[in-house]
Design an enzyme around this catalytic site. Structure first.
Site, PDB file in Angstrom:
ATOM      1  N   GLY A   1      39.850 169.049 -17.309  1.00  0.00           N
ATOM      2  CA  GLY A   1      40.553 169.947 -18.220  1.00  0.00           C
ATOM      3  C   GLY A   1      41.734 170.666 -17.581  1.00  0.00           C
ATOM      4  O   GLY A   1      42.282 171.600 -18.156  1.00  0.00           O
TER       5      GLY A   1
ATOM      6  N   HIS B   1      26.709 167.637 -16.833  1.00  0.00           N
ATOM      7  CA  HIS B   1      28.148 167.919 -16.868  1.00  0.00           C
ATOM      8  C   HIS B   1      28.405 169.219 -16.083  1.00  0.00           C
ATOM      9  O   HIS B   1      27.589 170.135 -16.115  1.00  0.00           O
ATOM     10  CB  HIS B   1      28.631 168.055 -18.318  1.00  0.00           C
ATOM     11  CG  HIS B   1      30.121 168.059 -18.420  1.00  0.00           C
ATOM     12  ND1 HIS B   1      30.867 169.181 -18.165  1.00  0.00           N
ATOM     13  CD2 HIS B   1      31.002 167.070 -18.710  1.00  0.00           C
ATOM     14  CE1 HIS B   1      32.147 168.884 -18.296  1.00  0.00           C
ATOM     15  NE2 HIS B   1      32.264 167.604 -18.624  1.00  0.00           N
TER      16      HIS B   1
ATOM     17  N   GLU C   1      33.036 163.137 -11.693  1.00  0.00           N
ATOM     18  CA  GLU C   1      34.014 164.046 -12.288  1.00  0.00           C
ATOM     19  C   GLU C   1      34.326 165.186 -11.319  1.00  0.00           C
ATOM     20  O   GLU C   1      33.619 166.204 -11.312  1.00  0.00           O
ATOM     21  CB  GLU C   1      33.471 164.632 -13.587  1.00  0.00           C
ATOM     22  CG  GLU C   1      33.124 163.596 -14.634  1.00  0.00           C
ATOM     23  CD  GLU C   1      33.157 164.195 -16.026  1.00  0.00           C
ATOM     24  OE1 GLU C   1      33.930 163.703 -16.849  1.00  0.00           O
ATOM     25  OE2 GLU C   1      32.441 165.181 -16.279  1.00  0.00           O
TER      26      GLU C   1
ATOM     27  N   SER D   1      40.785 164.606 -16.598  1.00  0.00           N
ATOM     28  CA  SER D   1      42.160 164.461 -17.107  1.00  0.00           C
ATOM     29  C   SER D   1      42.603 163.003 -17.248  1.00  0.00           C
ATOM     30  O   SER D   1      43.761 162.667 -16.968  1.00  0.00           O
ATOM     31  CB  SER D   1      43.145 165.257 -16.246  1.00  0.00           C
ATOM     32  OG  SER D   1      42.804 166.630 -16.267  1.00  0.00           O
TER      33      SER D   1
ATOM     34  N   GLU E   1      30.131 171.677 -16.691  1.00  0.00           N
ATOM     35  CA  GLU E   1      30.096 172.892 -17.515  1.00  0.00           C
ATOM     36  C   GLU E   1      28.648 173.342 -17.746  1.00  0.00           C
ATOM     37  O   GLU E   1      28.357 174.537 -17.786  1.00  0.00           O
ATOM     38  CB  GLU E   1      30.833 172.647 -18.844  1.00  0.00           C
ATOM     39  CG  GLU E   1      32.340 172.552 -18.619  1.00  0.00           C
ATOM     40  CD  GLU E   1      33.076 171.644 -19.583  1.00  0.00           C
ATOM     41  OE1 GLU E   1      32.536 171.300 -20.646  1.00  0.00           O
ATOM     42  OE2 GLU E   1      34.224 171.266 -19.258  1.00  0.00           O
TER      43      GLU E   1
HETATM   44  C1  PEP Z   1      35.053 166.033 -19.237  1.00  0.00           C
HETATM   45  O1  PEP Z   1      34.839 166.982 -19.965  1.00  0.00           O
HETATM   46  O2  PEP Z   1      34.100 165.350 -18.873  1.00  0.00           O
HETATM   47  C2  PEP Z   1      36.424 165.744 -18.850  1.00  0.00           C
HETATM   48  C3  PEP Z   1      36.619 164.848 -17.929  1.00  0.00           C
HETATM   49  O3  PEP Z   1      37.424 166.480 -19.463  1.00  0.00           O
HETATM   50  P1  PEP Z   1      39.005 166.193 -19.402  1.00  0.00           P
HETATM   51  O4  PEP Z   1      39.198 164.720 -19.653  1.00  0.00           O
HETATM   52  O5  PEP Z   1      39.585 167.039 -20.464  1.00  0.00           O
HETATM   53  O6  PEP Z   1      39.459 166.550 -18.022  1.00  0.00           O
END
Ligand code: PEP
Length: 250
Positions: free
Chosen positions: A173, A95, A167, A213, A97
């Site tokens: 986010g 991920h 992503e 999102s 993060e």
């Molecule tokens: C995620 O954390 O993988 C993600 C896509 O978060 P969000 O849907 O809040 O953008």
């Protein structure tokens, strides 16, 4: 046929009571037969959510990370052996993060992917570019490097246990979603890379999720794109009503 997948990533959110309520509100409603739901739970709730969803074949519980070693002196870490011992069979790896705040490199992720697949896990492998890279139009090369350095050493049999989650970091986010056309363009490119490095069959069977999102208002259009096989959902997976709608957006 590729699997349709709605995966939630709860990140470091929810109390035990909230986790229990959310899980029950998802598993109490009949999930469409052709949809797989994956809940990416914080480690302290893995056993609880596993127990609550045991009888529901459409729901799988996923960890959000695992260490590359099987056991040892790694304070604060979680091993695949521990996850196996409580029946967890999915792990989110790479991920953005984890990459950003915990310095997880492509090379480290390669080791994690390898050890997890060798031990029978399904890996949700995240990739995606930051805004600067998207603006410089180098996003395809960026994601290709991530996949090449962490995934493409796997055999085609091993790759069957991978779900790719594209992503774009600028959409996570932030409330900003990649347009369905942008998501499709990238997913199509990722699938073409799988075809090039493996076979047409392997490429056509691998599920590629979009993350960034996703919400009830945009899920249908995103999931309707040819190469978008579902979503990895952060914020909107924390609310039962939202996530239940997303599960029914295929
Ligand atoms: C995620 O954390 O993988 C993600 C896509 O978060 P969000 O849907 O809040 O953008």
């Amino acid at each position: 046929m590729r699997r349709k997948i709605a995966a939630g990533n709860w990140k470091m959110n929810l109390t035990e009571t909230e986790a229990r309520e959310l899980t029950s509100a998802i598993s109490d409603k009949k999930i469409p037969n052709d949809v797989t739901v994956i809940l990416g739970c914080p480690a302290p709730y893995l056993s609880l959510t596993q127990a609550l969803t045991k009888s529901n074949k459409n729901i799988h519980i996923s960890a959000q990370n695992a260490h590359q070693e099987s056991k040892g002196a790694y304070t604060g870490e979680i091993s695949h052996n521990m996850l196996s011992s409580i029946g967890v069979d999915h792990v989110i790896i790479g991920h953005s993060e984890r990459r950003e705040y915990f310095n997880e490199s492509n090379n480290l992720l390669k080791k994690k992917v390898e050890v997890l697949i060798e031990n029978g896990f399904q890996v949700i492998f995240c990739c995606g570019e930051p805004l600067k890279v998207r603006k410089s139009k180098k996003h395809k090369a960026y994601v290709e490097k991530q996949l090449k350095e962490s995934l493409f050493h796997l055999s085609s049999t091993q790759l069957k246990n991978v779900i790719i989650a594209y992503e774009p970091i600028w959409a996570i986010g932030t409330g900003v979603t990649a347009s369905p056309a942008q998501a499709q363009d990238m997913h199509k490119y990722i699938r073409s890379l799988i075809r090039k490095n493996y076979t047409q069959k392997t490429a056509s069977e691998l599920s590629i999720l979009y993350g960034g999102s996703v919400k009830p208002a945009n899920a249908k259009e995103l999931f309707g794109k040819q190469d978008v096989d579902g979503g990895l959902v952060g914020g909107a997976s924390l609310n039962a009503e939202s996530f239940n709608k997303i599960i029914r957006s295929f």
